[in-house]
Design a protein around this motif. Structure first.
Motif, mmCIF file in Angstrom:
data_model
loop_
_atom_site.group_PDB
_atom_site.id
_atom_site.type_symbol
_atom_site.label_atom_id
_atom_site.label_comp_id
_atom_site.label_asym_id
_atom_site.label_seq_id
_atom_site.Cartn_x
_atom_site.Cartn_y
_atom_site.Cartn_z
ATOM 1 N N GLN A 53 47.143 51.620 -34.839
ATOM 2 C CA GLN A 53 46.242 52.025 -33.755
ATOM 3 C C GLN A 53 47.040 52.254 -32.466
ATOM 4 O O GLN A 53 47.833 51.398 -32.081
ATOM 5 C CB GLN A 53 45.244 50.882 -33.544
ATOM 6 C CG GLN A 53 44.117 51.206 -32.618
ATOM 7 C CD GLN A 53 43.055 52.025 -33.339
ATOM 8 O OE1 GLN A 53 42.754 51.764 -34.511
ATOM 9 N NE2 GLN A 53 42.506 53.012 -32.658
ATOM 10 N N THR A 54 46.862 53.393 -31.809
ATOM 11 C CA THR A 54 47.545 53.624 -30.532
ATOM 12 C C THR A 54 46.540 53.626 -29.380
ATOM 13 O O THR A 54 45.347 53.813 -29.595
ATOM 14 C CB THR A 54 48.283 54.979 -30.527
ATOM 15 O OG1 THR A 54 47.340 56.020 -30.791
ATOM 16 C CG2 THR A 54 49.387 55.024 -31.561
ATOM 17 N N SER A 55 47.031 53.404 -28.180
ATOM 18 C CA SER A 55 46.165 53.482 -26.993
ATOM 19 C C SER A 55 46.320 54.850 -26.360
ATOM 20 O O SER A 55 47.304 55.559 -26.596
ATOM 21 C CB SER A 55 46.570 52.435 -25.957
ATOM 22 O OG SER A 55 46.601 51.173 -26.541
ATOM 23 N N GLU A 56 45.356 55.150 -25.496
ATOM 24 C CA GLU A 56 45.370 56.456 -24.858
ATOM 25 C C GLU A 56 46.120 56.405 -23.528
ATOM 26 O O GLU A 56 46.095 55.402 -22.820
ATOM 27 C CB GLU A 56 43.938 56.928 -24.624
ATOM 28 C CG GLU A 56 43.879 58.341 -24.108
ATOM 29 C CD GLU A 56 42.472 58.905 -24.104
ATOM 30 O OE1 GLU A 56 41.514 58.100 -24.108
ATOM 31 O OE2 GLU A 56 42.339 60.139 -24.096
ATOM 32 N N ILE A 57 46.772 57.506 -23.210
ATOM 33 C CA ILE A 57 47.381 57.665 -21.889
ATOM 34 C C ILE A 57 46.235 57.780 -20.884
ATOM 35 O O ILE A 57 45.318 58.572 -21.089
ATOM 36 C CB ILE A 57 48.271 58.923 -21.868
ATOM 37 C CG1 ILE A 57 49.525 58.659 -22.716
ATOM 38 C CG2 ILE A 57 48.656 59.306 -20.442
ATOM 39 C CD1 ILE A 57 50.386 59.859 -22.982
ATOM 40 N N VAL A 58 46.274 56.968 -19.801
ATOM 41 C CA VAL A 58 45.113 56.938 -18.908
ATOM 42 C C VAL A 58 45.236 57.862 -17.697
ATOM 43 O O VAL A 58 44.260 58.110 -17.003
ATOM 44 C CB VAL A 58 44.797 55.498 -18.429
ATOM 45 C CG1 VAL A 58 44.336 54.642 -19.598
ATOM 46 C CG2 VAL A 58 46.004 54.870 -17.741
ATOM 47 N N GLY A 59 46.422 58.380 -17.438
ATOM 48 C CA GLY A 59 46.561 59.269 -16.291
ATOM 49 C C GLY A 59 47.822 60.101 -16.395
ATOM 50 O O GLY A 59 48.811 59.654 -16.995
ATOM 51 N N VAL A 60 47.803 61.286 -15.818
ATOM 52 C CA VAL A 60 48.992 62.135 -15.803
ATOM 53 C C VAL A 60 49.340 62.411 -14.351
ATOM 54 O O VAL A 60 48.506 62.876 -13.585
ATOM 55 C CB VAL A 60 48.745 63.470 -16.551
ATOM 56 C CG1 VAL A 60 50.002 64.339 -16.509
ATOM 57 C CG2 VAL A 60 48.333 63.202 -17.985
#
Ligand code: ADP
Ligand code: ZN
Ligand code: ZN
Length: 631
Positions: A53-60
């Protein structure tokens, strides 16, 4: 869904996998969450969907590391044994917009943006630099070599040559990095650069206020900065169109970072020169043996202004002797200024015979041994060889063996008692804690509001004390006897640097307290000769002929670190192309409640050292490549 390998900025962790809904460019700076904390990370590459399971990138963010920055970081992480995130953490990323602009600069025809500066009025605010014939000759040499050494005496006009080179870069629309030791980024130097280059020069150092930092970054990002001047961190700014790197005082130890990443900025400057295809100039009055042997040099002798210096030697252990007091008294009476130099207090004490000056060397390493009072022993910092503290001098049989040292504060106190009317001030890291204190002290000294400055290395660098007619130099023998293969280089270069600071305008005396007159006198006006002789001493044992790597272990649990140290040492000892010089407890056995152990390795090639260490690295092992500190 896209998956990415990310390096967490400034974190020692290896890259981790995250996902994001859209495609991101390599180098992009993003925000992620790790254990409920938001962290900045850098996109290294896309990757396959992993089976966890991976987490999502929350900001760019609007920032991105260029390809070359990432390549540099990758080199740093391999060579200096740190994570990619730690290496990237040294650097300031580009603004995404300006990176695209950079790409189009390389292809000017297809790009309408004009990046060349308006140089019509460029020199209007400053007088033009006219180099002497000798300086011009040196300048031509530097321009025609990829990496070269400007071996020029203090005051011979090196800075004027750098400035001419920066000017030339500006005319070509290129940017320059000007590295100098933190200590040399003096008000005098800033003023000199700013007077000539105006807003095109940006000072970059750790003491900038948040506002100053913001302003500096703005002019770097918008491209109006053409020269970035500062200590080692100035190497890592997002400069477009780099054209030149200058490393002034290239021999200076402050280029080596003493915490992870333990990089050497001088060496990285040379690596970057190759990476960016730009020239690198190393400058020094007392170049390191490494640079002198590796790179071609051009020699500038003598000061731009001529003044005479008389050297006086006093065979004595470190003290405010009658001879010194006498000279100081005379200088005070004739209303002239003096400096008193006491080298930074080494962490270690060295035993010296008070009658003949005899000192104790390691039988295996030809370096001095230091006194370890608690263990009642003399110890070598390289191989850990230990012997009992002797009672008599083996040379003259005197019992007058001493390791006493004099501090700057103590010296000031004593001198104030002896010369109650004199204006005496301390000039070292304990007192000069801010840039503005430094500025004020130097201003007052130059206005002759101080008669005598008592200081450490801080006194010996970057400043120009035109009124000084007496320089007193203590502690040279302690430097010379340090348990360090560069002890002679350090001692001699310190003396030359201090002497070079004084009497720039008037004739001056340099009073040196030492039992080693022959050594200093033979080399003080002939550093080449010293370097040639030093080659013979270092060959087969020390850099630049051999590479060293120090492995440190430090932990609250002494048994645990010792075990890891031994496991690694046994496996390293089995390796054929690296040599274990020594191992065991560090000379400083405990710091902040942590037990410290070490291994010192030697090899012909750094690649052998890196491979050997990688093959058997223990979790607590902290690797110091090309170490300069031992203890
Ligand atoms: P270094 O950097 O080698 O210590 P500097 O560049 O600071 O030497 O030069 C020493 C002094 O000589 C400075 O005051 C500098 O302004 C002056 N100087 C050097 N070169 C020139 C030159 N070509 N014309 C006029 N003054 C010069
Ligand atoms: Zn003796
Ligand atoms: Zn030894």
């Amino acid at each position: 869904m896209y998956f990415y390998q990310l390096a967490l900025l400034t974190s020692p962790l290896s890259p981790l996998t995250y996902h994001f809904k859209s495609l991101l460019k390599e180098g992009s700076v993003v925000d992620v969450e790790l254990q409920k904390r938001t962290m900045r990370a850098v996109v290294l590459s896309t990757s396959q969907e992993p089976d966890f399971q991976t987490s999502e990138i929350v900001g760019v963010s609007e920032f991105s590391y260029s390809e070359k920055q990432r390549e540099l970081a990758s080199f740093i992480s391999r060579y200096y044994f740190c994570s990619l995130g730690e290496a990237l953490g040294l650097m300031v990323p580009f603004l995404v917009d300006s990176l695209q602009a950079e790409a189009c600069v390389t292809d000017r025809l297809s790009c309408n943006t004009d990046f060349s500066p308006s140089h019509e009025n460029q020199t209007s605010q400053a007088s033009k630099i006219i180099l002497s014939q000798k300086q011009n000759h040196a300048f031509e040499f530097l321009k025609t070599h990829k990496v070269s050494l400007l071996f020029g005496d203090t005051g011979s006009g090196k800075t004027e040559i750098y400035m001419s080179y920066f000017e030339e870069m500006i005319r070509e629309g290129k940017r320059s990095i000007f590295l100098m030791p933190e200590i040399s980024l003096t008000p005098q130097m800033s003023h000199r650069l700013q007077e000539h280059f105006g807003d095109k020069v940006v000072m970059w150092h750790s003491k900038l206020t948040p506002l100053q930092k913001k302003k500096a970054l703005k002019s770097i990002h918008d491209g109006s900065a053409y020269i970035v001047a500062g200590p080692r961190s100035a190497l890592f700014l997002p400069l477009k169109d780099l054209g030149l790197i200058v490393v002034d005082e290239e021999h200076d130890d402050s280029y080596k970072s003493s915490s992870r990443p333990r990089y050497n900025a001088r060496d990285l400057a040379i690596y970057m020169g190759k990476l960016y295809g730009v020239n690198v100039v190393l400058g020094s009055a007392t170049p390191s043996l490494g640079s002198y042997t590796k790179f071609p040099h051009t020699r500038l002798k003598g000061g731009h202004f001529v003044s005479k210096k008389q050297f006086i030697y006093e065979p004595s252990v470190e003290s405010l002797s009658p001879l010194i007091l006498n000279h100081l008294g005379q200088t005070l009476t004739s209303k002239e200024q003096s400096i008193l130099f006491i080298p930074t207090r080494a962490n270690f004490k060295y035993l010296i015979c008070g009658d003949c000056g005899y000192t104790f060397e390691c039988a295996f390493c030809s370096v001095g041994m230091s006194v370890h009072q608690r263990a009642h022993a003399l110890k070598c910092h390289y191989c850990n060889y230990t012997q009992a503290i002797p009672q008599v001098c083996p040379e003259c049989h005197s019992k007058n063996l001493t390791s006493a040292r004099l501090g700057t504060a103590e010296a000031v106190e004593n001198l104030k008692e002896i010369f109650p009317d004199a204006r005496i001030e301390q000039f070292d890291r304990d007192v000069i804690t801010t840039q503005s204190k430094l500025k004020k002290a130097l201003e007052r000294f130059n206005k002759a509001e101080i008669d005598l400055l008592v200081g450490t290395q801080m006194l010996s660098k970057g400043h120009d004390y035109h009124g000084v007619t007496l320089a007193v130099v203590l502690g040279m023998d302690n430097m010379l006897n340090m348990s360090d293969y560069r002890a002679r280089e350090k001692a001699l270069s310190s003396l030359i640097q201090v002497a070079g600071r004084s009497g720039r305008a008037k004739d001056a005396k340099v009073l040196v307290q030492t039992f080693n007159k022959e050594f200093f006198d033979a080399y003080k006006d002939n550093y080449e000769l010293f370097l040639e002789d030093e080659k013979l001493y270092r060959e087969g044992l020390y850099p630049p002929y051999k590479r060293l790597c120090r492995i440190l272990f430090s932990h609250k649990n002494g048994a645990k670190v010792q075990e890891q140290m031994h496991r690694m040492q046994e496996r390293l000892q089995a390796s054929s192309d690296v040599e274990v010089v020594g191992f065991g407890k560090c000379s400083v056995e405990r710091v902040a409640n942590k037990y410290r152990f070490e291994i010192l390795l030697r090899s012909d090639k750094s690649t052998s050292l890196i491979a050997a260490v990688n093959s058997c690295r223990e979790p607590l092992a902290e690797i110091d490549m090309d170490p300069i500190e031992f203890g």
